[in-house]
Write an enzyme that holds these catalytic residues in place. Structure first.
Site, PDB file in Angstrom:
ATOM      1  N   SER A 192       0.821  -1.217   0.000  1.00 55.19           N
ATOM      2  CA  SER A 192       0.000   0.000   0.000  1.00 55.19           C
ATOM      3  C   SER A 192       0.855   1.267   0.000  1.00 55.19           C
ATOM      4  CB  SER A 192      -0.917   0.016   1.221  1.00 55.19           C
ATOM      5  OG  SER A 192      -1.614   1.251   1.261  1.00 55.19           O
ATOM      6  N   SER A 204      -0.619   4.147   0.580  1.00 52.56           N
ATOM      7  CA  SER A 204      -1.392   5.128   1.350  1.00 52.56           C
ATOM      8  C   SER A 204      -0.585   5.795   2.460  1.00 52.56           C
ATOM      9  CB  SER A 204      -2.655   4.476   1.923  1.00 52.56           C
ATOM     10  OG  SER A 204      -3.495   4.100   0.871  1.00 52.56           O
ATOM     11  N   THR A 231      -8.929  -1.242   2.482  1.00 50.39           N
ATOM     12  CA  THR A 231      -8.630  -1.734   1.136  1.00 50.39           C
ATOM     13  C   THR A 231      -8.901  -3.236   1.064  1.00 50.39           C
ATOM     14  OG1 THR A 231      -7.012  -1.621  -0.652  1.00 50.39           O
ATOM     15  CG2 THR A 231      -6.122  -2.011   1.550  1.00 50.39           C
ATOM     16  N   LYS A 269     -13.495  -4.031   1.854  1.00 55.77           N
ATOM     17  CA  LYS A 269     -14.328  -2.847   1.583  1.00 55.77           C
ATOM     18  C   LYS A 269     -15.824  -3.091   1.841  1.00 55.77           C
ATOM     19  CE  LYS A 269     -11.263  -0.473  -1.569  1.00 55.77           C
ATOM     20  NZ  LYS A 269     -11.100   0.333  -2.766  1.00 55.77           N
ATOM     21  N   ASN A 293     -17.548  -8.941 -17.786  1.00 58.62           N
ATOM     22  CA  ASN A 293     -16.683  -9.607 -16.800  1.00 58.62           C
ATOM     23  C   ASN A 293     -16.329 -11.009 -17.271  1.00 58.62           C
ATOM     24  OD1 ASN A 293     -15.375  -9.518 -14.217  1.00 58.62           O
ATOM     25  ND2 ASN A 293     -16.869 -11.010 -13.483  1.00 58.62           N
TER      26      ASN A 293
HETATM   27  P1  NDP Z   1     -11.861  -7.846  -6.916  1.00 57.05           P
HETATM   28  O1  NDP Z   1     -11.013  -8.981  -6.477  1.00 57.05           O
HETATM   29  O2  NDP Z   1     -13.077  -7.488  -6.134  1.00 57.05           O
HETATM   30  O3  NDP Z   1     -12.352  -8.102  -8.446  1.00 57.05           O
HETATM   31  C1  NDP Z   1     -11.417  -8.501  -9.402  1.00 57.05           C
HETATM   32  C2  NDP Z   1     -12.031  -8.408 -10.797  1.00 57.05           C
HETATM   33  O4  NDP Z   1     -10.993  -8.693 -11.737  1.00 57.05           O
HETATM   34  C3  NDP Z   1     -13.145  -9.428 -11.053  1.00 57.05           C
HETATM   35  O5  NDP Z   1     -14.088  -8.834 -11.927  1.00 57.05           O
HETATM   36  C4  NDP Z   1     -12.373 -10.559 -11.747  1.00 57.05           C
HETATM   37  O6  NDP Z   1     -13.173 -11.329 -12.630  1.00 57.05           O
HETATM   38  C5  NDP Z   1     -11.393  -9.777 -12.582  1.00 57.05           C
HETATM   39  N1  NDP Z   1     -10.203 -10.559 -12.931  1.00 57.05           N
HETATM   40  C6  NDP Z   1      -9.251 -11.010 -12.073  1.00 57.05           C
HETATM   41  N2  NDP Z   1      -8.298 -11.681 -12.772  1.00 57.05           N
HETATM   42  C7  NDP Z   1      -8.676 -11.650 -14.080  1.00 57.05           C
HETATM   43  C8  NDP Z   1      -8.111 -12.166 -15.288  1.00 57.05           C
HETATM   44  N3  NDP Z   1      -6.972 -12.874 -15.279  1.00 57.05           N
HETATM   45  N4  NDP Z   1      -8.760 -11.939 -16.445  1.00 57.05           N
HETATM   46  C9  NDP Z   1      -9.913 -11.238 -16.481  1.00 57.05           C
HETATM   47  N5  NDP Z   1     -10.512 -10.730 -15.359  1.00 57.05           N
HETATM   48  C10 NDP Z   1      -9.891 -10.925 -14.174  1.00 57.05           C
HETATM   49  O7  NDP Z   1     -10.858  -6.590  -7.007  1.00 57.05           O
HETATM   50  P2  NDP Z   1     -11.254  -5.052  -6.974  1.00 57.05           P
HETATM   51  O8  NDP Z   1     -12.461  -4.886  -7.815  1.00 57.05           O
HETATM   52  O9  NDP Z   1     -11.317  -4.551  -5.578  1.00 57.05           O
HETATM   53  O10 NDP Z   1      -9.966  -4.341  -7.638  1.00 57.05           O
HETATM   54  C11 NDP Z   1      -9.749  -4.383  -9.024  1.00 57.05           C
HETATM   55  C12 NDP Z   1      -8.532  -3.536  -9.357  1.00 57.05           C
HETATM   56  O11 NDP Z   1      -8.806  -2.132  -9.155  1.00 57.05           O
HETATM   57  C13 NDP Z   1      -7.311  -3.865  -8.487  1.00 57.05           C
HETATM   58  O12 NDP Z   1      -6.181  -3.977  -9.342  1.00 57.05           O
HETATM   59  C14 NDP Z   1      -7.158  -2.648  -7.588  1.00 57.05           C
HETATM   60  O13 NDP Z   1      -5.809  -2.373  -7.250  1.00 57.05           O
HETATM   61  C15 NDP Z   1      -7.706  -1.526  -8.497  1.00 57.05           C
HETATM   62  N6  NDP Z   1      -8.181  -0.368  -7.716  1.00 57.05           N
HETATM   63  C16 NDP Z   1      -7.537   0.834  -7.874  1.00 57.05           C
HETATM   64  C17 NDP Z   1      -7.931   1.948  -7.166  1.00 57.05           C
HETATM   65  C18 NDP Z   1      -7.210   3.251  -7.360  1.00 57.05           C
HETATM   66  O14 NDP Z   1      -7.355   4.133  -6.506  1.00 57.05           O
HETATM   67  N7  NDP Z   1      -6.476   3.442  -8.441  1.00 57.05           N
HETATM   68  C19 NDP Z   1      -9.046   1.895  -6.206  1.00 57.05           C
HETATM   69  C20 NDP Z   1      -9.691   0.580  -6.145  1.00 57.05           C
HETATM   70  C21 NDP Z   1      -9.251  -0.499  -6.851  1.00 57.05           C
HETATM   71  P3  NDP Z   1     -13.909 -12.680 -12.119  1.00 57.05           P
HETATM   72  O15 NDP Z   1     -15.202 -12.226 -11.540  1.00 57.05           O
HETATM   73  O16 NDP Z   1     -14.060 -13.473 -13.376  1.00 57.05           O
HETATM   74  O17 NDP Z   1     -13.004 -13.323 -11.113  1.00 57.05           O
END
Ligand code: NDP
Length: 289
Positions: free
Chosen positions: A16, A18, A63, A67, A153
């Protein structure tokens, strides 16, 4: 001078940024903070949050993967948290000592998009991903009145419950159709006008993980925004993939989520301290080792 007792909770937490970001904000705002990263497992979360605030804590960032679960420890919720069902900012309310849950991710994204000069937020938007980050940004994007926000997705079954969470806002006659739909519904039932903006809200780790997007109707996309961010001199897999897309356009914007990261942090800092911090922070300042 008061010292604000702050921190970020996650599992894992060592990555992190942060603590560094908030310490820079505090230094420039000339206030005192103690901001630490805390590695907290899901089964310890509720006790940790309660102890932190009972011991005089002022604010916590939340984080991955907490969340959604952190809401169990909160007493009051902002309108955005009630809408999205997730929070990234907890605050101890000074009058009542109650814990207030808020989310700054969506507004952080909107500010990040503006900073990247992505101005077509009112056109059709495609979001990749249906996890916590997608859930956190949809409502604020809806409030920018795009015609439609489509969600795609990898695991298709996860899209329906997400879409159902965000019914059309129908704010007024001028903006009646801020609808959130599954990409399949969009293709079959909507008058396709082309996406201008593609937002990556997946946590995919490799450029090849975006191959499936080649099957999506993204020919007209000129703005590619990644929520993930890379270190100085590195590139995220989505940014690499996006740069390889030949969209035949003269103006193409491809950005990672670094500015969003700074802006969502700045909004949390303001919730806790009442001060709008200086957000001019570079990757060089954060990735200095
Ligand atoms: P989650 O674990 O809740 O969700 C992950 C998502 O990514 C799901 O939709 C998953 O699909 C998909 N996914 C994971 N691996 C793959 C892959 N190999 N191919 C295709 N799809 C994939 O994570 P979050 O939603 O919390 O976070 C997502 C990203 O956003 C992270 O990288 C995080 O760091 C970033 N983020 C950045 C922020 C910023 O301030 N810049 C703030 C918040 C988040 P499936 O459902 O099929 O598993």
């Amino acid at each position: 001078m008061k010292t604000y007792k702050l921190g970020v909770v996650g599992d894992p937490i060592s990555h992190s940024l942060s603590p560094k970001i908030h310490n820079l904000f505090a230094k420039r705002a000339n206030i005192q903070i103690e901001y630490h990263g805390y590695h907290v497992l899901p089964n310890e979360l509720d006790n940790f949050i309660r102890d932190f605030f009972d011991d005089g804590g002022d604010g916590l960032n939340i984080t991955l993967p907490h969340k959604i679960n952190c809401l169990q420890s909160a007493d009051e919720f902002s309108p955005i948290v009630k809408k999205i069902g997730a929070a990234n900012t907890l605050t101890r309310l000074t009058n009542t000592d109650k814990i207030f849950a808020d989310s700054t991710d969506g507004m952080g994204l909107i500010k990040g998009l503006r900073e990247a000069r992505i101005n077509e937020i009112m056109s059709d938007i495609l979001i990749l991903g249906a996890g916590g980050a997608a859930q956190s940004i949809i409502h604020d994007l809806q409030n920018m009145h795009p015609r439609v926000i489509a969600i795609a997705n990898r695991t298709k079954e996860k899209v329906k419950p997400l879409v159902e969470r965000f019914p059309s806002l129908d704010l007024d006659v001028l903006h009646p159709n801020t609808q959130v739909v599954d990409i399949a519904t969009y293709i079959s039932e909507w008058d396709f006008q082309g996406f201008h903006t593609l937002i990556n809200a997946t946590s995919a780790k490799e450029e090849r993980d975006f191959k499936w997007c080649d099957l999506l109707p993204i020919e007209g996309v000129t703005n590619f925004y990644d929520l993930s961010y890379s270190k100085l001199g590195k590139t995220t897999p989505f940014v690499k993939w996006a740069k390889s897309q030949d969209i035949g356009a003269t103006r193409k914007i491809v950005r990672d989520g670094f500015e969003m990261l700074i802006h969502q942090a700045a909004l949390s800092f303001e919730v806790w301290t009442g001060i709008k911090p200086d957000t001019q922070i570079t990757k060089a300042e954060l990735f200095d080792e």
